[in-house]
Design an enzyme around this catalytic site. Structure first.
Site, PDB file in Angstrom:
ATOM      1  N   SER A   2       0.831  -1.205   0.000  1.00  0.00           N
ATOM      2  CA  SER A   2       0.000   0.000   0.000  1.00  0.00           C
ATOM      3  C   SER A   2       0.863   1.251   0.000  1.00  0.00           C
ATOM      4  O   SER A   2       0.598   2.210  -0.738  1.00  0.00           O
ATOM      5  CB  SER A   2      -0.920   0.013   1.225  1.00  0.00           C
ATOM      6  OG  SER A   2      -1.709  -1.143   1.291  1.00  0.00           O
ATOM      7  N   ASP A   3       1.886   1.262   0.832  1.00  0.00           N
ATOM      8  CA  ASP A   3       2.823   2.388   0.846  1.00  0.00           C
ATOM      9  C   ASP A   3       3.506   2.552  -0.502  1.00  0.00           C
ATOM     10  O   ASP A   3       3.602   3.658  -1.045  1.00  0.00           O
ATOM     11  CB  ASP A   3       3.894   2.166   1.923  1.00  0.00           C
ATOM     12  CG  ASP A   3       3.434   2.542   3.313  1.00  0.00           C
ATOM     13  OD1 ASP A   3       2.635   3.476   3.442  1.00  0.00           O
ATOM     14  OD2 ASP A   3       3.880   1.900   4.265  1.00  0.00           O
TER      15      ASP A   3
END
Length: 402
Positions: free
Chosen positions: A189-190
């Site tokens: 996600s990052d």
């Protein structure tokens, strides 16, 4: 302040330009208020391509990743910080003080891009929100990365990679069938939010060419994680059933997974009938070609567990290296499963310049990952090591911002 048209014209007739030209974002100024992972990685991507990235950090402590995350590096800062903060200059600015606010505003006044990854509303309360900054710099591209975006029912929630993976469905399809959900081994996600924000910033810079105006780029970990599930959501919308965990197996193709060998595991991508036939011939299991359970991809998907058992019954007789060489010689996509130590030492990794060694003022010689996109005429470069906290205070704040 460099114009977007000036940036774009650097790309004309790339094939006729020498590879010694400056990176494509040379002349672009980025003021980076971000910390930890997604935001710093986004800023580093721009810095790798030539942008002048000024990292604005709280005095004394700096980016919280410097001290509070992961293994301590060979110098003062953590290995996690060193990994995503090259090609930046660091200044210490107290955003809660009147002097610090004036310093930050002056930085933004000369910038092309501002990046921040606070919770929505924090920058506005500090006096540095998009509306205020647009008022002093109409061409500013203002990039925000947050957990859940600048609007929506969850926008005020704190956001972390783990939370985004869980809520966006990624963890529901990660792991072995019937086992507990697990997060991906890397913070997807990052990482995806960093890439998406960088993409959005570049799109906004291109748009500025026509309008002369900047805009707000809104990227979130949640949206990024959801976007990564393109195939999984399509399966749900087609069948009405939420997809589950499949281990290393592919959702739509078989065999396309990790299989056990005599000394480890091998990945095999025999994802069509032609490759399936080659696989069976290479491992001398032509009998599988006549097994009705495996006659088509649909059949193989329906019997994926039995298929894996049949293949592993043969593959476990020899080493991963043996089967890799044999399958590749037969034209079947295959490869070993490396740990990160093996991956960074692999000769292909070295040939692709994906491991670089740089000199750091405190840590000495350190290794960092290289630049993953190769431009033929205007390649990116690693010009600066990760900065020591406040290393460029005098250079940037002490003599003004020209």
């Amino acid at each position: 302040m460099v114009t977007t048209m000036e940036l774009l014209t650097q790309h004309d007739d790339n094939e006729r330009r020498p590879a010694t030209m400056s990176p494509p974002l040379t002349g672009l100024r980025v003021v980076d208020f971000t910390q930890v992972m997604a935001g710093p990685l986004c800023a580093m991507l721009l810095g790798d391509m030539g942008a002048d990235v000024v990292k604005v950090e709280p005095p004394g402590t700096g980016d919280q990743a410097r001290r509070g995350m992961g293994l301590k590096g060979p110098g003062t800062d953590s290995a996690a910080f060193l990994a995503v903060n090259r090609n930046k200059r660091s200044v210490e600015v107290d955003l809660k003080s009147e002097v610090g606010l004036r310093q930050a505003i002056e930085l933004v006044r000369t910038a092309d891009v501002l990046l921040e990854n606070f919770r929505p509303g924090v920058m506005a309360r500090l006096g540095l929100g998009y509306k205020a900054m647009r008022g002093i710099n109409t061409g500013l591209v203002y990039g925000s990365i947050s957990g859940f975006g600048q609007y929506g029912p969850y926008s005020d929630r704190p956001g972390f990679d783990l939370i985004a993976q869980g809520m966006a469905g990624v963890m529901s399809v990660t792991g072995q069938p019937g086992a507990a959900p697990v997060k991906c081994g890397v913070p997807v996600s990052d990482l995806a939010a960093a890439l998406i924000c960088a993409f959005g910033v570049l799109c906004a810079l291109i748009s500025r060419t026509a309008s002369g105006l900047g805009q707000h780029v809104d990227a979130s970990l949640y949206d990024a994680a959801l976007w990564l599930g393109a195939w999984e959501t399509s399966e749900y919308w087609t069948t009405g059933i939420a997809p589950g965990r499949l281990g290393s197996s592919h959702r739509f193709l078989a065999p396309y997974q990790a299989l056990r060998t005599a000394d480890g595991y091998l990945t095999v991508g025999a994802n069509n009938d032609r490759l399936w036939s080659r696989l069976c011939g290479a491992i001398h299991r032509e009998d599988l070609l006549h097994d009705t359970r495996f006659g088509s991809n649909t059949d193989r998907l329906a019997h994926r567990e039995v298929l894996a058992e049949e293949l592993e019954a043969t593959l476990r007789s020899q080493t991963t290296q043996h089967w890799t060489d044999l399958l590749l010689a037969a034209g079947v996509p295959a490869g070993p499963i490396h740990d990160f130590g093996q991956a960074v030492e692999d000769p292909h990794t070295q040939a692709r310049q994906m491991v670089e060694t740089i000199s750091h003022s405190e840590a000495g010689r350190i290794r960092v990952l290289g630049i993953p996109v190769k431009l033929s005429a205007t390649p990116g470069s690693i010009r600066l090591p990760p900065p020591v906290l406040g290393q460029h205070n005098q250079e940037i704040l002490g003599r003004g911002l020209e």
